[in-house]
Scaffold this motif. Sequence first.
Motif, PDB file in Angstrom:
ATOM      1  N   LEU A 143      -3.072  -0.740  -9.723  1.00 46.43           N
ATOM      2  CA  LEU A 143      -2.452   0.526 -10.096  1.00 46.43           C
ATOM      3  C   LEU A 143      -2.683   0.862 -11.569  1.00 46.43           C
ATOM      4  CD1 LEU A 143       0.858   0.264  -8.075  1.00 46.43           C
ATOM      5  CD2 LEU A 143      -0.956   1.949  -7.744  1.00 46.43           C
ATOM      6  N   GLU A 190       0.837  -1.205   0.000  1.00 44.23           N
ATOM      7  CA  GLU A 190       0.000   0.000   0.000  1.00 44.23           C
ATOM      8  C   GLU A 190       0.872   1.255   0.000  1.00 44.23           C
ATOM      9  OE1 GLU A 190      -4.210  -0.679   2.009  1.00 44.23           O
ATOM     10  OE2 GLU A 190      -2.590  -1.065   3.422  1.00 44.23           O
ATOM     11  N   ILE A 230      -1.098  -6.022  -7.301  1.00 38.27           N
ATOM     12  CA  ILE A 230      -0.773  -4.613  -7.086  1.00 38.27           C
ATOM     13  C   ILE A 230      -0.679  -3.862  -8.418  1.00 38.27           C
ATOM     14  CG2 ILE A 230       1.718  -5.065  -6.963  1.00 38.27           C
ATOM     15  CD1 ILE A 230      -0.240  -2.343  -5.028  1.00 38.27           C
ATOM     16  N   LYS A 231      -0.091  -4.509  -9.433  1.00 37.28           N
ATOM     17  CA  LYS A 231       0.008  -3.828 -10.726  1.00 37.28           C
ATOM     18  C   LYS A 231      -1.352  -3.687 -11.392  1.00 37.28           C
ATOM     19  CE  LYS A 231       4.685  -4.291 -12.440  1.00 37.28           C
ATOM     20  NZ  LYS A 231       5.514  -4.744 -13.586  1.00 37.28           N
ATOM     21  N   GLY A 285       2.159   1.599  -3.398  1.00 36.49           N
ATOM     22  CA  GLY A 285       1.100   2.111  -4.263  1.00 36.49           C
ATOM     23  C   GLY A 285       0.905   3.609  -4.117  1.00 36.49           C
ATOM     24  N   PHE A 330      -7.638  -3.087  -2.751  1.00 35.46           N
ATOM     25  CA  PHE A 330      -6.405  -3.859  -2.645  1.00 35.46           C
ATOM     26  C   PHE A 330      -6.311  -4.718  -1.384  1.00 35.46           C
ATOM     27  CE2 PHE A 330      -1.898  -4.375  -1.523  1.00 35.46           C
ATOM     28  CZ  PHE A 330      -1.522  -5.184  -2.591  1.00 35.46           C
ATOM     29  N   TRP A 348      -4.060   7.240  -3.364  1.00 31.80           N
ATOM     30  CA  TRP A 348      -4.306   5.873  -2.908  1.00 31.80           C
ATOM     31  C   TRP A 348      -5.398   5.855  -1.839  1.00 31.80           C
ATOM     32  CZ3 TRP A 348      -2.477   1.131  -4.418  1.00 31.80           C
ATOM     33  CH2 TRP A 348      -2.760   0.057  -3.576  1.00 31.80           C
ATOM     34  N   THR A 397      -8.124   1.347  -5.872  1.00 28.68           N
ATOM     35  CA  THR A 397      -7.137   1.114  -4.805  1.00 28.68           C
ATOM     36  C   THR A 397      -7.766   0.714  -3.471  1.00 28.68           C
ATOM     37  OG1 THR A 397      -6.999   3.490  -4.256  1.00 28.68           O
ATOM     38  CG2 THR A 397      -5.458   2.626  -5.902  1.00 28.68           C
TER      39      THR A 397
END
Length: 214
Positions: free
Chosen positions: A180, A106, A176-177, A109, A201, A192, A198
């Motif tokens: 994002l 996080e 995560i990708k 991110g 996540f 974020w 987001t």
Amino acid sequence: MAATDTDPERTGPRIDRRARRRQETIEEILDLATDVMTEHGVNGLTLAEVARRLGVQTPSLYKYFASLGAVYDALFERAASRNLEALREGMALGEPGLDSLTTGLEASGRWVLENQALAQLLFWRPVPNFEPSPSAFAPSEEIARMQQQAIAEAVAAGQLGPDALEEAGYMVAILIKGVLTQAMANEPHLEWGKGRYTPLFPRLMQLLPAAYPP
């Protein structure tokens, strides 16, 4: 005895000042290059535009960088180092295992959304034929090592099954990708934790125990 030009008492500080000024100029060039990428896209970076903003002729930049590729390489290393710092600080906030992995990602991110041009160079490789040098890539290898260590701690704590040791790192990268990529494509001006992507996540990270049951 009078000091001479070769006396360390005179040349040492002078050399240090020159080295410091040189490093300050390098950092300014990289700051300006980041600004250009932010405004014109990562592929929009040119030495001519950086030189114009620095107030010098383009050939003057070759005293600091041999080519545009060398600038990209230095920017990649800067991005990887700063993302590593964000990840490390974020992981320190969580308990060992999945918690620290989630808090670290996080934090990473947040850094990505605050530094989108550098992040694109780091994670999405938008410059054709650009490959970072081993030294520039080293912080990225440390990022992968830290994430893998957190996965190993999660397995040791009974949060994940042993199969996670071989695959979960790839799964985490996808999660995560993916978040994002959607955020940057559809809500690039949101920080974020806001918007549609987001905030999901942490819930996505809860899929890991289902994929690799203890």
